[in-house]
Design a protein around this motif. Structure first.
Motif, PDB file in Angstrom:
ATOM      1  N   GLY A 273       4.721  -0.007  -8.494  1.00  0.00           N
ATOM      2  CA  GLY A 273       5.486   0.343  -7.310  1.00  0.00           C
ATOM      3  C   GLY A 273       5.060  -0.480  -6.109  1.00  0.00           C
ATOM      4  O   GLY A 273       5.893  -0.953  -5.326  1.00  0.00           O
ATOM      5  N   GLY A 274       3.762  -0.664  -5.948  1.00  0.00           N
ATOM      6  CA  GLY A 274       3.266  -1.487  -4.854  1.00  0.00           C
ATOM      7  C   GLY A 274       3.743  -2.919  -4.960  1.00  0.00           C
ATOM      8  O   GLY A 274       4.114  -3.546  -3.958  1.00  0.00           O
TER       9      GLY A 274
ATOM     10  N   ALA B 184       6.128  -4.828  -2.265  1.00  0.00           N
ATOM     11  CA  ALA B 184       5.668  -6.055  -1.625  1.00  0.00           C
ATOM     12  C   ALA B 184       6.734  -7.137  -1.694  1.00  0.00           C
ATOM     13  O   ALA B 184       6.983  -7.843  -0.706  1.00  0.00           O
ATOM     14  N   VAL B 185       7.370  -7.301  -2.855  1.00  0.00           N
ATOM     15  CA  VAL B 185       8.431  -8.303  -2.998  1.00  0.00           C
ATOM     16  C   VAL B 185       9.603  -7.955  -2.087  1.00  0.00           C
ATOM     17  O   VAL B 185      10.159  -8.816  -1.386  1.00  0.00           O
ATOM     18  N   LEU B 186       9.992  -6.676  -2.086  1.00  0.00           N
ATOM     19  CA  LEU B 186      11.083  -6.245  -1.215  1.00  0.00           C
ATOM     20  C   LEU B 186      10.744  -6.499   0.257  1.00  0.00           C
ATOM     21  O   LEU B 186      11.584  -6.979   1.031  1.00  0.00           O
ATOM     22  N   ALA B 187       9.509  -6.198   0.653  1.00  0.00           N
ATOM     23  CA  ALA B 187       9.092  -6.391   2.037  1.00  0.00           C
ATOM     24  C   ALA B 187       9.139  -7.861   2.425  1.00  0.00           C
ATOM     25  O   ALA B 187       9.475  -8.201   3.572  1.00  0.00           O
TER      26      ALA B 187
ATOM     27  N   ASP C 299       0.825  -1.208   0.000  1.00  0.00           N
ATOM     28  CA  ASP C 299       0.000   0.000   0.000  1.00  0.00           C
ATOM     29  C   ASP C 299       0.861   1.261   0.000  1.00  0.00           C
ATOM     30  O   ASP C 299       0.581   2.232  -0.734  1.00  0.00           O
ATOM     31  N   THR C 300       1.918   1.261   0.816  1.00  0.00           N
ATOM     32  CA  THR C 300       2.800   2.426   0.904  1.00  0.00           C
ATOM     33  C   THR C 300       3.523   2.665  -0.409  1.00  0.00           C
ATOM     34  O   THR C 300       3.635   3.806  -0.880  1.00  0.00           O
ATOM     35  N   GLY C 301       4.022   1.583  -1.010  1.00  0.00           N
ATOM     36  CA  GLY C 301       4.718   1.717  -2.284  1.00  0.00           C
ATOM     37  C   GLY C 301       3.812   2.223  -3.386  1.00  0.00           C
ATOM     38  O   GLY C 301       4.196   3.089  -4.182  1.00  0.00           O
TER      39      GLY C 301
ATOM     40  N   VAL D   8       4.775   5.825  -5.029  1.00  0.00           N
ATOM     41  CA  VAL D   8       5.140   5.815  -6.450  1.00  0.00           C
ATOM     42  C   VAL D   8       4.034   6.450  -7.288  1.00  0.00           C
ATOM     43  O   VAL D   8       4.300   7.193  -8.241  1.00  0.00           O
ATOM     44  N   GLY D   9       2.801   6.188  -6.949  1.00  0.00           N
ATOM     45  CA  GLY D   9       1.683   6.763  -7.690  1.00  0.00           C
ATOM     46  C   GLY D   9       1.639   8.276  -7.600  1.00  0.00           C
ATOM     47  O   GLY D   9       1.328   8.961  -8.577  1.00  0.00           O
TER      48      GLY D   9
END
Length: 301
Positions: free
Chosen positions: A210-211, A215-218, A180-182, A186-187
């Protein structure tokens, strides 16, 4: 054009009703403040588990279901609020105590009561819709939320230490909220293309990508931080799955709000709107995380 009974009928060429504009409370400061209050509470109650964590999910379900039914009343429907609440809380109890006897009787009773109660309103014009949204609310808010309880109680099935159940819950929240933050960050900066403008005008393709990346990074951060039971490819798979379906959940709730002409589901949480606004993504991601951990990571039949 009118439908039988004198009600206006929406035709394909009619414009979709636009929801009211979001209030000025949707500010970054309020979002951060609300998060600073809720995140420690979530961590403490998740680590405690048992009835303490169950009470958190109960509060979320009660307020979320009331928001959902309020939206349906705004649309002109008349769901059975008390029955819906009782059924949703019954689902939570069954997931918390899976060996509860006569679960089939509970489900059957809810269905029969929903059908029978409609006989008390012979003047109603949308009987099928009233019954349908009653049951749909139970499934959408109640059953999907029950997966928070299933995640916290998974150690009993997986044979892992009970304390580890907190990390299963926090894994779902951490990846979802990172997504959600990403998407938001990014949006705001790069968002140009908006393929979902008829559902949610603020959602952009760039934000969605971006989300997904966040998510993958998290998921990999979680693996290194508190979820060592994940293999590298588990983290990649969970990040991709949650990164996609958490955003689908967000769009689904936007669709419901747009259909009922709501900007936010409520003003309960400063900076975030209502329970449904905060948990819409989690309704889709928590079941994914639960079944992935249960079947793929721990191999529970």
């Amino acid at each position: 054009m009118s439908a039988p009974g004198g009600q206006p009928r929406r035709v394909e060429s009619d414009p979709e009703p636009a929801p009211p504009a979001k209030s000025g409370e949707w500010s970054l400061r309020l979002r951060i403040f609300s998060g600073m209050l809720f995140v420690p509470l979530l961590v403490i109650m998740s680590r405690t588990g048992g009835f303490v964590f169950l009470s958190l999910v109960v509060a979320e379900v009660v307020f979320g279901l009331l928001e959902f039914y309020r939206m349906m009343f705004h649309k002109g429907l008349q769901p059975y609020v008390r029955l819906g609440l009782a059924a949703a809380l019954g689902l939570l109890w069954v997931t918390f105590r899976p060996h509860t006897p006569q679960v089939d009787a509970l489900v059957t009773g809810v269905l029969l009561l929903t059908l029978a109660l409609e006989l008390r309103r012979p003047e109603a014009r949308q009987r099928v819709e009233d019954m349908a949204v009653t049951v749909f609310g139970v499934l959408y808010v109640g059953w999907l939320s029950a997966h928070f309880v299933l995640l916290r109680e998974l150690p009993w099935r997986a044979g892992t230490p009970y304390a580890e159940g907190a990390s299963y819950v926090l894994l779902a929240f951490f990846i979802t909220w990172s997504c959600d933050t990403g998407a938001y960050a990014v949006g705001r900066v790069f968002g140009r293309r908006r393929p979902w403008a008829r559902i949610s005008p603020r959602k952009s393709l760039e934000g969605a990508l971006g989300g997904l990346g966040f998510a993958v990074l998290a998921a990999f951060v979680a693996r290194a931080w508190f979820a060592a039971y994940l293999r590298a490819w588990d983290a990649a798979a969970l990040g991709l799955l949650v990164g996609v379906f958490a955003q689908v959940g967000d769009l689904v709730e936007s669709l419901l709000k747009r259909d009922t002409a709501h900007g936010d589901s409520s003003n309960l949480i400063p900076g975030h709107g209502g329970i449904l606004d905060r948990f819409d993504s989690l309704y889709f991601s928590a079941p994914l995380v639960f079944y992935y951990l249960k079947v793929v990571v721990f191999g529970v039949p």
